[in-house]
Design a protein around this motif. Structure first.
Motif, PDB file in Angstrom:
ATOM      1  N   GLY A 284       0.793  -1.223   0.000  1.00 30.14           N
ATOM      2  CA  GLY A 284       0.000   0.000   0.000  1.00 30.14           C
ATOM      3  C   GLY A 284       0.822   1.268   0.000  1.00 30.14           C
ATOM      4  O   GLY A 284       0.263   2.364   0.008  1.00 30.14           O
ATOM      5  N   THR A 285       2.133   1.147   0.002  1.00 29.26           N
ATOM      6  CA  THR A 285       2.986   2.334  -0.042  1.00 29.26           C
ATOM      7  C   THR A 285       2.864   2.976  -1.417  1.00 29.26           C
ATOM      8  O   THR A 285       3.003   2.311  -2.438  1.00 29.26           O
ATOM      9  N   GLN A 286       2.590   4.254  -1.427  1.00 33.92           N
ATOM     10  CA  GLN A 286       2.465   4.991  -2.687  1.00 33.92           C
ATOM     11  C   GLN A 286       3.839   5.145  -3.342  1.00 33.92           C
ATOM     12  O   GLN A 286       4.863   5.190  -2.644  1.00 33.92           O
ATOM     13  N   ALA A 287       3.856   5.257  -4.658  1.00 37.13           N
ATOM     14  CA  ALA A 287       5.123   5.398  -5.391  1.00 37.13           C
ATOM     15  C   ALA A 287       5.894   6.629  -4.917  1.00 37.13           C
ATOM     16  O   ALA A 287       7.117   6.577  -4.755  1.00 37.13           O
ATOM     17  N   TRP A 288       5.202   7.732  -4.672  1.00 34.51           N
ATOM     18  CA  TRP A 288       5.884   8.948  -4.236  1.00 34.51           C
ATOM     19  C   TRP A 288       6.518   8.763  -2.858  1.00 34.51           C
ATOM     20  O   TRP A 288       7.570   9.329  -2.579  1.00 34.51           O
ATOM     21  N   GLU A 289       5.883   7.966  -1.986  1.00 32.92           N
ATOM     22  CA  GLU A 289       6.446   7.707  -0.666  1.00 32.92           C
ATOM     23  C   GLU A 289       7.736   6.898  -0.775  1.00 32.92           C
ATOM     24  O   GLU A 289       8.716   7.185  -0.080  1.00 32.92           O
ATOM     25  N   GLY A 290       7.730   5.908  -1.643  1.00 32.84           N
ATOM     26  CA  GLY A 290       8.930   5.107  -1.860  1.00 32.84           C
ATOM     27  C   GLY A 290      10.063   5.939  -2.435  1.00 32.84           C
ATOM     28  O   GLY A 290      11.217   5.813  -2.020  1.00 32.84           O
ATOM     29  N   MET A 291       9.713   6.812  -3.393  1.00 28.45           N
ATOM     30  CA  MET A 291      10.722   7.676  -3.999  1.00 28.45           C
ATOM     31  C   MET A 291      11.292   8.644  -2.951  1.00 28.45           C
ATOM     32  O   MET A 291      12.502   8.844  -2.864  1.00 28.45           O
ATOM     33  N   PHE A 292      10.417   9.209  -2.133  1.00 30.91           N
ATOM     34  CA  PHE A 292      10.856  10.133  -1.087  1.00 30.91           C
ATOM     35  C   PHE A 292      11.752   9.415  -0.078  1.00 30.91           C
ATOM     36  O   PHE A 292      12.778   9.952   0.343  1.00 30.91           O
ATOM     37  N   ALA A 293      11.380   8.185   0.290  1.00 30.10           N
ATOM     38  CA  ALA A 293      12.178   7.405   1.253  1.00 30.10           C
ATOM     39  C   ALA A 293      13.573   7.133   0.696  1.00 30.10           C
ATOM     40  O   ALA A 293      14.574   7.312   1.394  1.00 30.10           O
ATOM     41  N   ARG A 294      13.652   6.696  -0.562  1.00 27.66           N
ATOM     42  CA  ARG A 294      14.956   6.418  -1.181  1.00 27.66           C
ATOM     43  C   ARG A 294      15.786   7.686  -1.325  1.00 27.66           C
ATOM     44  O   ARG A 294      16.995   7.682  -1.090  1.00 27.66           O
TER      45      ARG A 294
ATOM     46  N   ALA B  71      18.671  18.818   9.035  1.00 30.79           N
ATOM     47  CA  ALA B  71      17.329  18.958   8.451  1.00 30.79           C
ATOM     48  C   ALA B  71      16.867  17.634   7.838  1.00 30.79           C
ATOM     49  O   ALA B  71      15.704  17.243   7.990  1.00 30.79           O
ATOM     50  N   LEU B  72      17.766  16.929   7.164  1.00 29.76           N
ATOM     51  CA  LEU B  72      17.414  15.626   6.592  1.00 29.76           C
ATOM     52  C   LEU B  72      17.098  14.609   7.690  1.00 29.76           C
ATOM     53  O   LEU B  72      16.189  13.779   7.532  1.00 29.76           O
ATOM     54  N   ILE B  73      17.840  14.663   8.790  1.00 19.47           N
ATOM     55  CA  ILE B  73      17.562  13.779   9.922  1.00 19.47           C
ATOM     56  C   ILE B  73      16.175  14.089  10.481  1.00 19.47           C
ATOM     57  O   ILE B  73      15.403  13.174  10.799  1.00 19.47           O
ATOM     58  N   ALA B  74      15.839  15.365  10.590  1.00 19.73           N
ATOM     59  CA  ALA B  74      14.513  15.752  11.085  1.00 19.73           C
ATOM     60  C   ALA B  74      13.416  15.203  10.172  1.00 19.73           C
ATOM     61  O   ALA B  74      12.402  14.679  10.651  1.00 19.73           O
ATOM     62  N   LEU B  75      13.611  15.281   8.855  1.00 20.09           N
ATOM     63  CA  LEU B  75      12.643  14.705   7.913  1.00 20.09           C
ATOM     64  C   LEU B  75      12.531  13.197   8.108  1.00 20.09           C
ATOM     65  O   LEU B  75      11.429  12.633   8.056  1.00 20.09           O
ATOM     66  N   HIS B  76      13.661  12.552   8.319  1.00 15.58           N
ATOM     67  CA  HIS B  76      13.698  11.108   8.531  1.00 15.58           C
ATOM     68  C   HIS B  76      12.904  10.730   9.787  1.00 15.58           C
ATOM     69  O   HIS B  76      12.102   9.785   9.774  1.00 15.58           O
ATOM     70  N   VAL B  77      13.099  11.482  10.857  1.00 16.46           N
ATOM     71  CA  VAL B  77      12.381  11.229  12.109  1.00 16.46           C
ATOM     72  C   VAL B  77      10.884  11.485  11.917  1.00 16.46           C
ATOM     73  O   VAL B  77      10.048  10.698  12.381  1.00 16.46           O
ATOM     74  N   LEU B  78      10.538  12.565  11.236  1.00 22.93           N
ATOM     75  CA  LEU B  78       9.120  12.846  10.971  1.00 22.93           C
ATOM     76  C   LEU B  78       8.483  11.730  10.145  1.00 22.93           C
ATOM     77  O   LEU B  78       7.340  11.335  10.404  1.00 22.93           O
ATOM     78  N   ALA B  79       9.217  11.205   9.175  1.00 24.61           N
ATOM     79  CA  ALA B  79       8.697  10.093   8.375  1.00 24.61           C
ATOM     80  C   ALA B  79       8.487   8.850   9.246  1.00 24.61           C
ATOM     81  O   ALA B  79       7.489   8.136   9.081  1.00 24.61           O
ATOM     82  N   ALA B  80       9.407   8.596  10.170  1.00 20.70           N
ATOM     83  CA  ALA B  80       9.249   7.454  11.078  1.00 20.70           C
ATOM     84  C   ALA B  80       7.992   7.629  11.928  1.00 20.70           C
ATOM     85  O   ALA B  80       7.227   6.670  12.115  1.00 20.70           O
ATOM     86  N   PHE B  81       7.757   8.839  12.431  1.00 14.67           N
ATOM     87  CA  PHE B  81       6.545   9.101  13.221  1.00 14.67           C
ATOM     88  C   PHE B  81       5.286   8.966  12.357  1.00 14.67           C
ATOM     89  O   PHE B  81       4.257   8.474  12.830  1.00 14.67           O
TER      90      PHE B  81
END
Length: 182
Positions: free
Chosen positions: A78-88, A152-162
């Motif tokens: 169910g992961t959207q393509a944009w979510e996968g692209m953003f994660a990578r 800033a990238l770490i903050a985005l990573h943490v927000l994505a985890a939440f």
């Protein structure tokens, strides 16, 4: 120990959490060093920062080798393509910026007089830049700016985890905490 197609193994999790904690600590320590009045023991604190930075470089390289040799767990159904692209994109940028920050710090070490090449008093780390006051300042400034971008990238990573934990509730965070596959 090893990754599976559904979850992160113990080694990958140890690299992730260990480097994450040390990198955030190094950014905080660097901020502290640069925002408190100069002291006679300033060189000591900067040398410790450099020594830990050399370890971050070593363990980031080992982590990347481990990543190449192990499968990356698939994103949840169910992961959207944009979510996968953003994660990578975010993950790749975290690796690149970590290497850039450490390399700029290393370059600053060689250009600074005296250099920060003495690794915890055990041996000298080879330097790839030569003493140059202007270059030292250039490397130091870009080291600091890149560290803020990394933060800033770490903050985005943490927000994505939440986001995955509290909104999607898809087990992505749990896979990195305890290796449970969802």
């Amino acid at each position: 120990m090893l990754n599976t197609t559904r979850s992160w193994g113990a080694v990958a999790r140890a690299f992730h959490w260990g480097l994450g904690i040390v990198i955030i600590g190094m950014i905080a320590y660097g901020w502290w060093m640069n925002n408190f009045p100069a002291r006679a023991d300033r060189f000591f604190y900067r040398s410790i920062h450099a020594d830990i930075g050399y370890l971050v470089l070593l363990f980031t390289a080992l982590r990347l080798i481990w990543k190449v040799l192990n499968p990356t767990p698939a994103l949840p159904a169910g992961t959207q393509a944009w979510e996968g692209m953003f994660a990578r994109l975010n993950q790749g940028a975290l690796y690149v910026l970590t290497l850039v920050v450490v390399t700029l710090g290393w370059a600053h070490s060689g250009a600074h007089k005296p250099d920060y090449a003495d690794f915890f008093g055990l041996f000298r780390v080879p330097q790839f830049t030569v003493e140059n006051r202007a270059a030292s300042g250039f490397y130091e400034h870009w080291h600091i700016y890149a560290a803020y971008v990394l933060l800033a990238l770490i903050a985005l990573h943490v927000l994505a985890a939440f986001y995955h934990r509290f909104i999607r509730k898809d087990g992505v965070l749990e896979r990195m905490i305890d290796g449970r596959a969802q």
